[in-house]
Design a protein around this motif. Structure first.
Motif, short mmCIF file in Angstrom:
data_model
loop_
_atom_site.label_atom_id
_atom_site.label_comp_id
_atom_site.label_asym_id
_atom_site.label_seq_id
_atom_site.Cartn_x
_atom_site.Cartn_y
_atom_site.Cartn_z
N GLY A 1 0.74 -1.36 -0.08
CA GLY A 1 0.11 0.00 -0.10
C GLY A 1 0.75 1.28 -0.05
O GLY A 1 0.24 2.23 -0.42
N GLU A 2 2.33 1.14 0.25
CA GLU A 2 3.01 2.50 0.58
C GLU A 2 3.48 2.77 -0.94
O GLU A 2 3.89 3.77 -0.98
CB GLU A 2 4.13 2.12 1.49
CG GLU A 2 3.56 2.08 2.93
CD GLU A 2 2.92 3.33 3.42
OE1 GLU A 2 3.44 4.31 3.14
OE2 GLU A 2 1.76 3.25 4.06
N GLU A 3 3.21 1.91 -1.84
CA GLU A 3 4.07 2.14 -3.06
C GLU A 3 3.16 2.64 -4.21
O GLU A 3 2.12 1.92 -4.74
CB GLU A 3 4.83 0.56 -3.70
CG GLU A 3 5.30 0.82 -5.27
CD GLU A 3 6.30 1.93 -5.16
OE1 GLU A 3 6.07 3.08 -6.00
OE2 GLU A 3 7.42 1.71 -4.61
N ALA A 4 2.99 4.08 -4.36
CA ALA A 4 2.01 4.47 -5.26
C ALA A 4 2.16 4.56 -6.60
O ALA A 4 1.30 4.38 -7.46
CB ALA A 4 1.88 5.87 -4.59
N LEU B 1 -3.48 -6.22 -6.19
CA LEU B 1 -4.05 -6.93 -5.11
C LEU B 1 -3.17 -6.48 -3.79
O LEU B 1 -1.80 -6.69 -3.83
CB LEU B 1 -3.93 -8.55 -5.39
CG LEU B 1 -4.62 -9.30 -4.18
CD1 LEU B 1 -6.13 -9.16 -4.10
CD2 LEU B 1 -4.35 -10.71 -4.56
N PRO B 2 -3.65 -5.80 -2.65
CA PRO B 2 -3.02 -5.38 -1.94
C PRO B 2 -2.46 -6.55 -0.86
O PRO B 2 -3.06 -7.42 -0.73
CB PRO B 2 -3.69 -4.35 -0.88
CG PRO B 2 -4.92 -4.14 -1.93
CD PRO B 2 -4.95 -5.24 -2.74
N THR B 3 -1.47 -6.51 -0.43
CA THR B 3 -0.85 -7.71 0.58
C THR B 3 -1.50 -7.50 1.94
O THR B 3 -1.21 -8.61 2.76
CB THR B 3 0.47 -7.49 0.72
OG1 THR B 3 0.80 -6.11 1.28
CG2 THR B 3 1.65 -7.49 -0.43
N SER B 4 -2.36 -6.50 2.20
CA SER B 4 -3.15 -6.23 3.22
C SER B 4 -4.25 -6.97 3.46
O SER B 4 -5.05 -7.47 4.20
CB SER B 4 -3.30 -4.88 3.84
OG SER B 4 -4.14 -4.36 2.60
N PHE C 1 -9.27 -3.28 -8.83
CA PHE C 1 -8.05 -2.19 -8.33
C PHE C 1 -9.05 -1.75 -7.33
O PHE C 1 -9.95 -0.80 -7.35
CB PHE C 1 -8.12 -1.30 -9.36
CG PHE C 1 -6.81 -1.45 -10.45
CD1 PHE C 1 -5.63 -0.82 -10.09
CD2 PHE C 1 -7.23 -1.88 -11.46
CE1 PHE C 1 -4.65 -1.34 -11.03
CE2 PHE C 1 -6.34 -2.28 -12.54
CZ PHE C 1 -5.14 -1.91 -12.31
N PRO C 2 -8.53 -2.02 -5.93
CA PRO C 2 -9.38 -1.24 -4.78
C PRO C 2 -9.38 0.09 -4.65
O PRO C 2 -8.69 0.73 -5.31
CB PRO C 2 -8.24 -1.75 -3.66
CG PRO C 2 -7.68 -3.01 -4.17
CD PRO C 2 -7.51 -2.61 -5.52
N SER C 3 -10.34 0.66 -4.00
CA SER C 3 -10.70 1.98 -4.16
C SER C 3 -9.65 2.87 -3.67
O SER C 3 -9.45 4.06 -4.18
CB SER C 3 -12.05 2.34 -3.29
OG SER C 3 -11.87 1.83 -2.05
#
Length: 226
Positions: free
Chosen positions: A82-85, A100-103, A123-125
């Motif tokens: 999530g930190e890599e924009a 897909l976020p690792t979270s 793509f999550p919001s």
């Protein structure tokens, strides 16, 4: 596809246990994935951890481009932090079908892969919001200055803000990226232009376009030189 055996095998087994109809194949490298593609039918969808596949001191975005080129028209989803924009932005440009976020948990991962395999995108919001911010910022980015033709669009946007004397923190806030990513872009600009500091980079980039405002050149360059 993941270089680390523990995460690669854990994700594969976890998804298979959730749905026994899934047939999972794993690869530890792009080379291994290419060999698997040559030996059989392409998969319905590829899940790729490009950060894991990137060598030390390597470029994650370059790895992403290599992966996209390897699989061609095969739908691909990339694991992202999530930190890599910049990763989702480049993924969308390359036609990658999902991030897909690792979270997230296995249930979300399973549904995302099914969606992409069926022709959709995932793509999550929060990532969509970041993509919109990046695209808005890119629309405001200036054309390449005469001395900066080799720079990327993002680097040109950073360079313009360097010209305005803005610190890395302000640049990061305006472009919707982390401060560390802003620093990486600044270092890339210095290397590309053969400059030893921010002021020299601005001077070289606009050397044939006339001098910048002296008051602008005097602001901000005592800060964030890294």
């Amino acid at each position: 596809m993941d270089e680390a055996p523990l995460t690669r095998e854990s994700l594969s087994i976890g998804l298979s246990l959730r749905d026994t109809s899934l047939h999972m194949r794993t690869a530890a490298s792009l080379g291994e994935a290419k060999a698997m593609l040559a030996a059989g039918a392409p998969p319905a969808v590829v899940l790729c951890n490009v950060v894991s596949l990137t060598p030390p001191n390597g470029n994650v975005l370059a790895t992403l481009r290599d992966a996209a080129g390897t699989f061609g028209s095969t739908p691909m989803v990339v694991l992202v932090d999530g930190e890599e924009a910049d990763l989702p932005l480049e993924a969308s440009r390359l036609g990658v079908r999902g991030c897909l976020p690792t979270s997230v948990g296995l249930a979300v991962a399973q549904e995302a892969l099914r969606l992409v395999a069926g022709g959709g995108t995932f793509f999550p919001s929060p990532f969509l919001h970041r993509l919109a911010q990046h695209r808005e910022a890119a629309e405001d980015d200036p054309p390449a200055p005469s001395g900066g033709a080799a720079l990327t669009a993002r680097q040109r946007g950073v360079l313009q803000r360097l010209r305005e004397g803005k610190s890395n923190r302000v640049i990061a806030q305006e472009l919707g990226i982390s401060e560390n990513t802003a620093k990486v872009h600044v270092r890339g600009i210095l290397r590309a232009l053969g400059a030893s500091n921010r002021a020299e980079a601005v001077r070289k980039a606009w050397q044939s376009a006339g001098p910048a405002d002296p008051q602008t050149l005097s602001r901000g360059w005592g800060r964030d030189r890294d």
